[in-house]
Design a protein around this motif. Structure first.
Motif, mmCIF file in Angstrom:
data_model
loop_
_atom_site.group_PDB
_atom_site.id
_atom_site.type_symbol
_atom_site.label_atom_id
_atom_site.label_comp_id
_atom_site.label_asym_id
_atom_site.label_seq_id
_atom_site.Cartn_x
_atom_site.Cartn_y
_atom_site.Cartn_z
ATOM 1 N N MET A 1 24.409 51.192 76.412
ATOM 2 C CA MET A 1 23.613 49.993 76.597
ATOM 3 C C MET A 1 24.215 49.146 77.694
ATOM 4 N N SER A 2 23.386 48.494 78.437
ATOM 5 C CA SER A 2 23.875 47.680 79.519
ATOM 6 C C SER A 2 24.721 46.543 78.991
ATOM 7 N N ALA A 3 25.723 46.145 79.800
ATOM 8 C CA ALA A 3 26.603 45.066 79.392
ATOM 9 C C ALA A 3 25.792 43.812 79.185
ATOM 10 N N GLY A 4 26.040 43.133 78.075
ATOM 11 C CA GLY A 4 25.348 41.901 77.790
ATOM 12 C C GLY A 4 24.004 42.091 77.137
ATOM 13 N N SER A 10 20.904 51.296 70.787
ATOM 14 C CA SER A 10 22.311 51.474 71.109
ATOM 15 C C SER A 10 22.505 52.769 71.863
ATOM 16 N N ASP A 11 23.703 52.934 72.445
ATOM 17 C CA ASP A 11 23.997 54.127 73.223
ATOM 18 C C ASP A 11 23.918 55.394 72.385
ATOM 19 N N SER A 12 24.023 55.256 71.106
ATOM 20 C CA SER A 12 23.959 56.442 70.262
ATOM 21 C C SER A 12 22.533 56.881 70.010
ATOM 22 N N GLY A 13 21.559 56.059 70.456
ATOM 23 C CA GLY A 13 20.163 56.413 70.259
ATOM 24 C C GLY A 13 19.660 56.057 68.879
ATOM 25 N N THR A 14 20.423 55.240 68.118
ATOM 26 C CA THR A 14 20.009 54.865 66.786
ATOM 27 C C THR A 14 19.959 53.362 66.688
ATOM 28 N N ILE A 240 14.934 50.016 81.985
ATOM 29 C CA ILE A 240 15.459 51.003 81.049
ATOM 30 C C ILE A 240 16.701 51.651 81.641
ATOM 31 N N ALA A 241 17.746 51.764 80.860
ATOM 32 C CA ALA A 241 18.947 52.503 81.255
ATOM 33 C C ALA A 241 18.995 53.781 80.424
ATOM 34 N N MET A 242 19.029 54.917 81.098
ATOM 35 C CA MET A 242 18.995 56.202 80.405
ATOM 36 C C MET A 242 20.138 57.084 80.898
ATOM 37 N N GLU A 243 20.952 57.532 79.969
ATOM 38 C CA GLU A 243 21.998 58.493 80.309
ATOM 39 C C GLU A 243 21.447 59.895 80.125
ATOM 40 N N LEU A 244 21.600 60.703 81.151
ATOM 41 C CA LEU A 244 21.074 62.060 81.141
ATOM 42 C C LEU A 244 22.201 63.075 81.239
ATOM 43 N N HIS A 256 19.569 55.706 75.411
ATOM 44 C CA HIS A 256 18.494 54.895 75.970
ATOM 45 C C HIS A 256 18.726 53.448 75.557
ATOM 46 N N SER A 257 18.651 52.532 76.513
ATOM 47 C CA SER A 257 18.721 51.099 76.206
ATOM 48 C C SER A 257 17.786 50.365 77.153
ATOM 49 N N GLN A 258 17.536 49.105 76.855
ATOM 50 C CA GLN A 258 16.542 48.382 77.624
ATOM 51 C C GLN A 258 16.832 46.886 77.647
ATOM 52 N N LYS A 259 16.453 46.243 78.747
ATOM 53 C CA LYS A 259 16.563 44.798 78.853
ATOM 54 C C LYS A 259 15.326 44.261 79.572
ATOM 55 N N ASP A 260 15.046 42.983 79.385
ATOM 56 C CA ASP A 260 13.886 42.373 80.012
ATOM 57 C C ASP A 260 14.072 42.214 81.517
ATOM 58 N N GLY A 261 12.914 42.240 82.258
ATOM 59 C CA GLY A 261 12.905 41.932 83.671
ATOM 60 C C GLY A 261 13.474 43.049 84.544
ATOM 61 N N PRO A 262 13.583 42.755 85.857
ATOM 62 C CA PRO A 262 13.145 41.537 86.540
ATOM 63 C C PRO A 262 11.617 41.412 86.523
ATOM 64 N N ALA A 263 11.121 40.179 86.323
ATOM 65 C CA ALA A 263 9.692 39.935 86.229
ATOM 66 C C ALA A 263 9.250 39.001 87.348
#
Length: 291
Positions: A1-4, A10-14, A240-244, A256-263
């Motif tokens: 997950m992105s910092a902040g 969560s990074d574990s996907g759960t 979306i931040a995705m580790e592959l 998989h993690s996610q944060k708002d914006g940029p909008a």
């Protein structure tokens, strides 16, 4: 997950997200904007007051950009040298111009309805992340059978059970009711359920060869289109931040993690009627996304 990023998966996907526009778990809660007046179709069809000064600035800005683009295109005498061709000169320009295509074919096949066979490099990872973001944000995720098929196609085997368990819990009867669907997840008669994610751009934030983290900047639609809908279709912006991980000849999502914006600032475009929105989503197909 992105910092902040205190929300999202969560990074574990759960763990279920409470993000207002999450594409994983389908927990994108929307805000309804009703018309100012008594008219309209109950969907948001009234026009907001025109902001002529900003519109004028926008038009002037577009004209200036067009003039600059034409002048730039005419530089160099119009010769067809390596810098403007599909050769090495053009293919290496993507790093300096993020919106430029690399010219490399993105995929060689598909897994069900999802693109597959991405290149084993940063470009391939970005293409995979963009296409996987679209799949995870689609209306098909609200159907258990289709959701499992999507997860089988794009999630790394070691992470698959965690993703499946989390999403099965997320797509609950109460959640379906919250987004305006029937208790079994089906769409009420007379309405069209819309959930669509559109990537705007991608970038690699970490790369170790076999593992690559990609951020995908997206916009999306979510809601029920139809006369009298209390959950009208609204848009949102998120990253979306995705580790592959490179597994068996293709990229698979590990986290998989996610944060708002940029909008961006909302424009002056009149909100369309429910029928127009439903017609557009049903009539315009999606894309295979590539770097």
């Amino acid at each position: 997950m992105s910092a902040g990023d205190d929300h999202g998966y969560s990074d574990s996907g759960t763990g279920r997200t409470d993000d207002g526009y999450s594409t994983l778990g389908g927990t994108r809660q929307t805000r309804t904007r009703f018309p100012d007046g008594g008219g309209g179709d109950g969907y948001g069809g009234s026009r907001r007051p025109a902001r002529s000064s900003r519109s004028l600035i926008t038009v002037v800005g577009v004209v200036v950009l067009l003039i600059a683009a034409i002048a730039f295109a005419n530089m160099g005498g119009g010769g067809n040298d390596g810098a403007s061709s599909g050769g090495n000169g053009g293919g290496n320009k993507a790093g300096a111009a993020p919106t430029a295509a690399t010219g490399t074919k993105p995929v060689t096949g598909k897994n069900g309805t999802i693109a597959s066979g991405f290149a084993h490099d940063e470009q391939g990872a970005q293409s995979a992340a963009a296409n996987y973001s679209v799949a995870l944000g689609s209306a098909e995720m609200f159907d258990k059978t289709k959701r499992d098929s999507i997860l089988n196609a794009i999630i790394a085997p070691a992470s698959l059970n965690g993703f499946r368990t989390t999403l099965d819990q997320a797509y609950s009867t109460q959640f379906f009711k919250n987004v305006g669907l029937n208790e079994d997840g089906s769409t009420p008669a007379g309405f069209t359920f819309i959930s669509r994610t559109t990537p705007i751009g991608t970038k690699v934030t970490k790369n170790s060869g076999e593992r690559t983290t990609v951020e995908v900047w997206c916009t999306g639609l979510i809601g029920l289109a139809g006369e009298g809908s209390t959950k009208p279709v609204t848009d949102g912006w998120f990253t979306i931040a995705m580790e592959l991980e490179w597994i068996d000849g293709d990229w698979k999502a590990v986290t998989h993690s996610q944060k708002d914006g940029p909008a961006p600032v909302g424009g002056d475009t009149r909100a369309s009627s429910a029928d127009e929105i439903a017609g557009a989503v049903n009539g315009f197909g999606g894309f295979t996304y590539a770097r």
